[in-house]
Design a protein around this motif. Sequence first.
Motif, PDB file in Angstrom:
ATOM      1  N   GLN A  76      25.807  19.962  75.903  1.00 46.27           N
ATOM      2  CA  GLN A  76      26.002  19.460  77.259  1.00 46.27           C
ATOM      3  C   GLN A  76      24.896  18.483  77.649  1.00 46.27           C
ATOM      4  O   GLN A  76      25.156  17.437  78.241  1.00 46.27           O
ATOM      5  CB  GLN A  76      26.049  20.625  78.237  1.00 46.27           C
ATOM      6  CG  GLN A  76      26.308  20.219  79.668  1.00 46.27           C
ATOM      7  CD  GLN A  76      26.349  21.423  80.597  1.00 46.27           C
ATOM      8  OE1 GLN A  76      26.108  22.551  80.202  1.00 46.27           O
ATOM      9  NE2 GLN A  76      26.646  21.158  81.847  1.00 46.27           N
ATOM     10  N   GLY A  80      26.008  25.288  73.237  1.00 42.71           N
ATOM     11  CA  GLY A  80      26.557  24.855  74.516  1.00 42.71           C
ATOM     12  C   GLY A  80      25.623  24.027  75.367  1.00 42.71           C
ATOM     13  O   GLY A  80      25.949  22.904  75.763  1.00 42.71           O
ATOM     14  N   ASP A 127      23.118  28.525  69.691  1.00 41.49           N
ATOM     15  CA  ASP A 127      23.887  28.535  70.934  1.00 41.49           C
ATOM     16  C   ASP A 127      24.016  27.073  71.370  1.00 41.49           C
ATOM     17  O   ASP A 127      23.217  26.571  72.158  1.00 41.49           O
ATOM     18  CB  ASP A 127      23.178  29.366  71.998  1.00 41.49           C
ATOM     19  CG  ASP A 127      23.967  29.433  73.293  1.00 41.49           C
ATOM     20  OD1 ASP A 127      25.190  29.174  73.269  1.00 41.49           O
ATOM     21  OD2 ASP A 127      23.362  29.747  74.330  1.00 41.49           O
TER      22      ASP A 127
END
Length: 111
Positions: free
Chosen positions: A34, A30, A28
Amino acid sequence: MAISGIHLTRIGKGNYLLEPLRSMNIQDPGALLQHIVAQVQQGHGTHLYYDLSELPIIDQIYYDWLDKLARTCQTINIKMTCINMQSTAAFTLSKFLTSKPAFATALDVPD
């Protein structure tokens, strides 16, 4: 602030070194993406060196991760260079390339 699964170090004016740890989870991407980009931006970084020395092969999932990180970096004007790539990793990576990758490659961080 530490980022779980990676070691991110400022190595000079605008340069950062990202060393992935075995515990890095790219399933995952993301939040990880970020967090990395935010840390480099906060330090006014312009170049992210990604150390691949501990990675003997690159599969499709890992290539997708590298591509996603590199494209995100490009969007905010940060250059990404993968360094210390083993020959076996380069060979397996070449199987996924249909065009020039979004990241550069180099033997090591220049002096």
